[in-house]
Structures are given as structure tokens and as C-alpha cells.
Design a protein around this motif. Structure first.
Motif, mmCIF file in Angstrom:
data_model
loop_
_atom_site.group_PDB
_atom_site.id
_atom_site.type_symbol
_atom_site.label_atom_id
_atom_site.label_comp_id
_atom_site.label_asym_id
_atom_site.label_seq_id
_atom_site.Cartn_x
_atom_site.Cartn_y
_atom_site.Cartn_z
ATOM 1 N N PRO A 150 -19.184 13.792 -139.628
ATOM 2 C CA PRO A 150 -20.149 13.845 -140.737
ATOM 3 C C PRO A 150 -21.261 12.815 -140.614
ATOM 4 C CG PRO A 150 -17.909 14.002 -141.562
ATOM 5 C CD PRO A 150 -17.801 13.640 -140.114
ATOM 6 N N LEU A 151 -20.904 11.566 -140.283
ATOM 7 C CA LEU A 151 -21.923 10.536 -140.143
ATOM 8 C C LEU A 151 -22.731 10.721 -138.860
ATOM 9 C CD1 LEU A 151 -20.164 7.299 -141.426
ATOM 10 C CD2 LEU A 151 -21.969 8.606 -142.528
ATOM 11 N N TYR A 167 -21.444 20.861 -142.299
ATOM 12 C CA TYR A 167 -20.360 19.931 -142.667
ATOM 13 C C TYR A 167 -20.281 19.772 -144.181
ATOM 14 C CZ TYR A 167 -20.303 18.452 -137.761
ATOM 15 O OH TYR A 167 -20.213 18.414 -136.399
ATOM 16 N N THR A 168 -20.593 20.817 -144.926
ATOM 17 C CA THR A 168 -20.767 20.692 -146.371
ATOM 18 C C THR A 168 -19.605 19.979 -147.034
ATOM 19 O OG1 THR A 168 -22.073 22.710 -146.392
ATOM 20 C CG2 THR A 168 -21.228 21.940 -148.498
ATOM 21 N N ALA A 169 -18.387 20.519 -146.894
ATOM 22 C CA ALA A 169 -17.245 19.979 -147.632
ATOM 23 C C ALA A 169 -16.882 18.571 -147.167
ATOM 24 C CB ALA A 169 -16.045 20.914 -147.492
ATOM 25 N N VAL A 170 -16.746 18.405 -145.836
ATOM 26 C CA VAL A 170 -16.294 17.120 -145.308
ATOM 27 C C VAL A 170 -17.351 16.046 -145.521
ATOM 28 C CG1 VAL A 170 -15.555 15.905 -143.242
ATOM 29 C CG2 VAL A 170 -14.836 18.257 -143.614
ATOM 30 N N GLN A 171 -18.617 16.377 -145.246
ATOM 31 C CA GLN A 171 -19.680 15.386 -145.387
ATOM 32 C C GLN A 171 -19.864 14.988 -146.843
ATOM 33 O OE1 GLN A 171 -24.017 16.171 -144.306
ATOM 34 N NE2 GLN A 171 -23.256 15.234 -142.419
ATOM 35 N N TYR A 172 -19.803 15.952 -147.746
ATOM 36 C CA TYR A 172 -19.937 15.627 -149.162
ATOM 37 C C TYR A 172 -18.771 14.754 -149.621
ATOM 38 C CZ TYR A 172 -20.939 16.134 -154.109
ATOM 39 O OH TYR A 172 -21.240 15.868 -155.418
ATOM 40 N N ALA A 173 -17.556 15.089 -149.178
ATOM 41 C CA ALA A 173 -16.388 14.284 -149.561
ATOM 42 C C ALA A 173 -16.528 12.849 -149.074
ATOM 43 C CB ALA A 173 -15.115 14.913 -149.004
ATOM 44 N N LEU A 174 -17.005 12.674 -147.846
ATOM 45 C CA LEU A 174 -17.152 11.330 -147.293
ATOM 46 C C LEU A 174 -18.233 10.551 -148.030
ATOM 47 C CD1 LEU A 174 -16.570 9.160 -145.204
ATOM 48 C CD2 LEU A 174 -18.136 10.318 -143.635
ATOM 49 N N LEU A 184 -25.322 13.249 -139.763
ATOM 50 C CA LEU A 184 -26.295 12.681 -140.700
ATOM 51 C C LEU A 184 -27.221 11.705 -139.990
ATOM 52 C CD1 LEU A 184 -26.770 12.940 -143.805
ATOM 53 C CD2 LEU A 184 -25.572 10.764 -144.026
ATOM 54 N N SER A 185 -26.675 10.820 -139.165
ATOM 55 C CA SER A 185 -27.507 9.844 -138.460
ATOM 56 C C SER A 185 -28.381 10.520 -137.418
ATOM 57 C CB SER A 185 -26.639 8.760 -137.817
ATOM 58 O OG SER A 185 -25.767 9.320 -136.854
ATOM 59 N N GLY A 186 -27.865 11.600 -136.780
ATOM 60 C CA GLY A 186 -28.690 12.329 -135.814
ATOM 61 C C GLY A 186 -29.856 13.034 -136.472
ATOM 62 N N ARG A 187 -29.632 13.535 -137.686
ATOM 63 C CA ARG A 187 -30.683 14.275 -138.401
ATOM 64 C C ARG A 187 -31.695 13.337 -139.059
ATOM 65 N NH1 ARG A 187 -29.746 16.293 -143.639
ATOM 66 N NH2 ARG A 187 -27.512 16.198 -143.176
ATOM 67 N N LEU A 188 -31.227 12.234 -139.645
ATOM 68 C CA LEU A 188 -32.113 11.345 -140.400
ATOM 69 C C LEU A 188 -32.586 10.147 -139.591
ATOM 70 C CD1 LEU A 188 -30.211 11.268 -143.821
ATOM 71 C CD2 LEU A 188 -32.059 12.785 -143.102
ATOM 72 N N VAL A 197 -26.626 16.832 -147.649
ATOM 73 C CA VAL A 197 -25.570 17.166 -146.694
ATOM 74 C C VAL A 197 -25.975 18.364 -145.845
ATOM 75 C CG1 VAL A 197 -23.750 16.249 -148.179
ATOM 76 C CG2 VAL A 197 -24.342 18.668 -148.312
ATOM 77 N N SER A 198 -25.384 18.444 -144.671
ATOM 78 C CA SER A 198 -25.631 19.552 -143.752
ATOM 79 C C SER A 198 -24.746 20.742 -144.115
ATOM 80 C CB SER A 198 -25.320 19.108 -142.321
ATOM 81 O OG SER A 198 -25.222 20.215 -141.452
ATOM 82 N N LYS A 199 -25.273 21.938 -143.992
ATOM 83 C CA LYS A 199 -24.479 23.133 -144.260
ATOM 84 C C LYS A 199 -23.340 23.290 -143.251
ATOM 85 C CE LYS A 199 -28.113 25.759 -146.589
ATOM 86 N NZ LYS A 199 -28.929 26.991 -146.612
#
Length: 561
Positions: free
Chosen positions: A339-340, A498-505, A343-347, A494-496
């Protein structure tokens, strides 16, 4: 014709209130969801809020209450053991269903936990009491993992996930009233142990009526899990395991450090060896805990992105090997690293602003929320019935109003202006509570100037009760707006994939700083008084305002590209 087609294809409005309840009771899945929502909300209300009213009545010092509130970290860290809940069959119970078995186990532990709390006197055995509270919180957080998975998997066209989610929230809200308002009213008429035994009886009823009769879904095939990780270009297993080991050890150290301190703090007092200082612990270890749970995973995520971008330590051919150990490790990798990494690759560097905003946005009201009941009951000397009405009945309606206003502001003003308003209003709410702690001189002036004092008097409320209602109104409307804004923000970031896992984290990080801060806040309340600490926490909220402004600049620049 086009208009008709558009109307035919439009989604029907989602039902609300009593209409939603009628739909829930008409179908097996939705009725089960209502019961599961209640089962999730009840222990959270009893353990994170109402339990502190009991401790305050027993004259437990606020520093100890603050440390005990760290059991709420179970809800923040639940994604860590979610892979186990997802994949591990429970001996003897698995025949009931992959999700039902875990839900039933957690409900049994909750019953035992509440029974243990009822059998323990917190004034003389706070360590044992805390142990029962921790096991109950751990079971509650684990139940949430299984219930969330159940809701997503059983959804179909007749009962879509959106409807099930609404029904879940409906059940959760009912439980917050039962575990908050009703529990306080009961405690005014019977002992606290009997209240918690009664609540354990409610969970037993849900086990027998709802859980055992709930439908379930078949277990997925082991070999199909995380097939994407076996494709060329993905990190080789050895690199994934190394990244996972670093992140896992960091998280384990953080949790172990917090747990060790809680055990020492809640152990029986020894004159020769006094309890450690919460403020000293937070100053010495708090920053390192944040480093271990946030900075280290971010650095590891950035490193995995660099390796993949440069073709280092990656698969050059599909890897078809499958084993239970590899499947479990893949689950943990997807929960802790992926998840991270995404996120770090995208942002890119913007991820630092996003994480900073997530860590601080709820800071100024999360820090002191666990002390609300001791503040109302022990410091301000309101009765349990008065607090039950103001905080858990009237207050819930004010929260719903705030959430509705947040949705309206999103439509009228846009995303970032609403998020900024949501960061500023709780700061003002803390000043309102500081005024309430010092006699409510300014609250009285506002009530008289606006005519609210006279309006509430028509319903039989005296000036003292009006002060509490006005303070709770502003606080709950403010946090309702902030909560709606923040959930919408995180849902959009959040990315689609990793929606569930990324949002949970990411959502777990929102509670991290606040949960750590509760320990030092409790000690500060004892030392400096409520009004002073309310102003300090308001100042802490300014950090969130700065982070929101930085994120606004980042978003504006990204939209111009």
C-alpha cells in the motif's frame, strides 16, 4: 428517449432511517448485517468510552486511564493480523464458515472479556482489569476484520455492498447508543459489573440469533492468492521477504514497546519502584514509535519502488511456486509494504505531506476524547442520566448534522476548502471545552445573545444543562464535518488497486498519534487541569491546519500539470 434511458439507468436513492431498517429486516443477509453492525459497535462503545466512566467513578487517576485507553490501538493495528483472519481455518469452528467461524470466536472472547471485567475490581486490580479490557478490544478489532470481509463477499445484486454498508452503520449507531447512553442510565441504577454482564448477554443473544444462522462464502483457493506478485518485473521473493522483515520487525518493536510500558504502568504500585512517567515515555519513545510505524515503512516502500524501476532484484520469468508459507508472506507483504509502495510511487515526495496530514488531522480531538466521561461526570459533576442524554443521544444527532453539513460543504465549496474548515473547527471546539471547564462564562454569553438559553429552557433544561448541550453541539458538529471531510479525502487518495488494504492502513495511522497522546494527556489533566490541556490540544491542531494548506498547494500544482 435519452432522458428516459438516463432515468432507467440511474441508481435508486439509497434508503435511510426506518425505511432502511425495514429493508434490513426483510432479507437474511441484510438482517444479518444489522446484527453484525450492532456486534461491532457495542464493544467499541463499551471499551473506548463507557469504560472510562466506570474508571472515573472508581477514582482511577487520569494518567492511568490515559494509558489504559491505548487498548484502542488494537483497532489501529488490526490490519497487521488481518491476513491471519483471512486465510487461517479455525479448528473445530471452520465448518461453520470462513467468516462466521472467526466472528463467533471473537464474540465468545468478548463475552469472556466482559465477564472478566465484571468480576474484577479496577480500584484494587487495575492490571488484571486492563488485561481483560485488552483481550476484549483485540477480539473486537478482529471481529471488525471478519465482518468487513463478510460484508464485501456476500454482497450481490439484491443486497449490494452500498446497502449493506449503510445497514452496518445503522446497526453500529444503535450499538453506540446502547453501549453509551443506555449503559450510563443502567449504571445509575445498578452496579457497573452488572451493566457489563448485561451487555455480554446481548452479545450472546446475537451469537445465537444472528451469527449461527448467517450465510457465508466458500474459502478461496490457496494457489490463486496474489498471483500478480509472481509476474515478471515484480520483486523477487527474497527481496520481498527482506522488505517485509524490516517493516515487520519495526512494527513488532513498536507494539512490544507500548505493551511493555502498559504492563509496567498498570502493575501494582510499589513504593520502592514507582510507576514510570507517561510523559517521559512519550517524549523518549513516542517519536521512535512513529519512525518505526511510519518512516521505516515509507523508506522501505520507496526502496522497493526504486528496485523495480531499475530492474534490480526482480523476477525475469513467472514464478509458479506456491506454498502456505509463501501465501501467508504474500498476505503480509500486501498488507504492510504494497500500500505505501503504491502511494509513494504515485505521489512521490508529496506522500510526506499526505502522511503528515493523515497523522495530524484528528489530533486535537482524538487526544482527549477518551477523557470525556471523566470530565463530565467527575470534574463537572453531571449525573449519568444527564451525560447519557447530552453525549450519546443529543450528541449523536449533532454528529449526524455535522456529517450532513460536511457533505453539503463538499458540494458547495469543494474538497480542500471543506477539509480546511474541518481542521479549524475542532480547534475552536477545544476552546469551547476550556471555557466549559472554567465555568462557561463565554458559553453563557453566546447562549443569551442567540436566544438558545431561552429556547432550551422551553424544553425544561436549566442553565447548567444548556452549557453542556451547547458545548457538545459545537464539538460534535465540528468533528462531524471534520470526519466527513477526512473520510472523503482518504477515499479519494487511495488507489483502486489497493482500496481496502490501503484505506485500512492509512485510516489506522489517523489514530496513532492521538492514541499515543492520550497517555500524556491523562497525566497532564491530573497535573495542570482540564482547561489548560484543552488549550494545548487546540494548539496541536494548528499542525493539521498547516499540513492541510501544504496539501492544498500540492493538489493545486498536480491539477495544473
Amino acid at each position: 428517449m435519452a432522458s428516459s434511458a438516463a432515468n432507467d439507468g440511474a441508481k435508486p436513492a439509497r434508503p435511510k432511517g426506518l425505511k432502511l431498517l425495514r429493508i434490513a429486516l426483510r432479507q437474511r443477509k441484510s438482517a444479518t448485517m444489522l446484527g453484525f453492525g450492532f456486534s461491532s459497535g457495542l464493544p467499541y462503545a463499551l471499551l473506548i468510552g463507557t469504560l472510562n466512566a466506570w474508571l472515573g467513578e472508581e477514582k482511577i487517576d487520569l494518567a492511568t486511564i490515559g494509558v489504559l485507553s491505548w487498548i484502542g490501538l488494537s483497532y489501529s493495528f488490526k490490519f497487521l493480523w488481518s491476513p491471519l483472519v483471512d486465510r487461517m481455518p479455525l479448528p473445530g469452528l471452520d465448518r461453520l464458515g470462513r467468516r462466521k467461524s472467526w466472528i463467533l470466536l471473537c464474540q465468545m472472547v468478548l463475552v469472556l472479556g466482559f465477564g472478566g471485567l465484571a468480576a474484577t475490581n479496577p480500584a484494587t486490580a487495575i492490571g488484571t482489569f486492563a488485561l481483560f479490557a485488552f483481550f476484549a478490544a483485540f477480539a473486537s478489532a478482529t471481529q471488525d476484520v471478519a465482518v468487513d470481509a463478510w460484508r464485501i463477499e456476500v454482497a450481490d445484486e439484491a443486497t449490494p455492498v452500498e446497502l449493506l454498508s449503510s445497514i452496518y452503520q445503522f446497526g453500529y449507531r444503535i450499538a453506540s447508543i446502547v453501549g453509551g447512553a443506555l449503559a450510563l442510565v443502567m449504571a445509575g441504577r445498578m452496579s457497573w459489573p452488572l451493566v457489563y454482564l448485561s451487555m455480554a448477554g446481548l452479545i450472546v443473544a446475537i451469537m445465537l440469533v444472528v451469527t449461527l444462522r448467517a450465510p457465508d462464502t466458500p474459502r478461496a483457493e490457496q494457489g490463486a492468492l496474489h498471483a500478480a506478485l509472481a509476474q515478471p518485473g515484480e520483486l523477487a521473493p527474497s527481496a520481498r521477504w527482506a522488505a517485509l522483515a524490516v517493516v515487520g520487525v519495526s512494527w513488532a518493536w513498536a507494539i512490544g514497546t507500548i505493551g511493555h510500558f502498559m504492563v509496567g504502568m498498570l502493575a501494582p504500585a510499589d513504593p520502592a519502584s514507582p510507576h514510570p512517567s507517561v510523559s517521559d515515555f512519550t517524549r523518549s519513545y513516542g517519536p521512535w514509535i512513529v519512525v518505526a510505524t511510519v518512516v521505516v515503512p515509507l523508506v522501505v516502500a520507496a526502496l522497493t519502488n526504486w528496485l523495480k524501476a531499475h530492474g534490480r532484484a526482480v523476477l525475469t520469468a513467472p514464478d509458479a511456486r506456491v506454498s502456505p508459507l509463501r501465501t501467508a508472506a504474500n498476505h503480509l507483504y500486501v498488507a504492510l509494504v504494497s500500500p505505501l509502495a503504491e502511494l509513494s510511487g504515485r505521489l512521490r515526495w508529496g506522500v510526506l505531506i499526505v502522511i503528515g496530514m493523515i497523522l495530524t488531522y484528528t489530533l486535537c480531538y482524538n487526544i482527549w476524547s477518551s477523557f470525556a466521561f471523566p470530565f463530565y461526570l467527575e470534574h463537572l459533576k453531571y449525573t449519568k442520566d444527564e451525560v447519557a442524554f447530552a453525549s450519546k443521544l443529543f450528541g449523536i444527532f449533532m454528529t449526524i448534522l455535522g456529517i450532513s453539513l460536511g457533505g453539503y460543504l463538499f458540494t458547495a465549496l469543494g474538497r480542500m476548502p471543506t477539509i480546511l474548515i474541518g481542521a479549524i473547527l475542532p480547534i475552536l471546539g477545544n476552546f469551547v471545552y476550556a471555557d466549559l471547564a472554567e465555568g462557561a462564562r463565554h458559553i453563557d454569553a453566546v447562549g443569551n445573545a442567540t436566544g438558545l438559553n431561552a429556547l432550551f429552557a422551553l424544553f425544561g433544561f436549566d442553565a447548567r444543562m444548556v452549557r453542556l448541550l451547547l458545548a457538545i453541539s459545537f464539538e460534535n458538529v465540528s468533528t462531524g464535518i471534520a470526519g466527513a471531510a477526512f473520510v472523503a479525502y482518504m477515499s479519494g487518495i487511495v488507489s483502486k488497486s489497493y482500496t481496502a488494504v490501503q484505506y485500512a492502513l492509512l485510516s489506522s495511522l489517523t489514530f496513532l498519534i492521538g492514541s499515543l497522546g492520550r497517555g500524556i494527556a491523562g497525566e497532564a489533566f491530573d497535573t495542570y487541569g482540564y482547561a489548560t490541556v484543552f488549550r494545548w490540544t487546540a494548539a496541536a491542531g494548528l499542525v493539521a491546519v498547516v499540513m492541510v494548506l501544504l496539501e492544498w498547494v500540492r493538489v493545486a500544482r498536480a491539477e495544473r500539470k
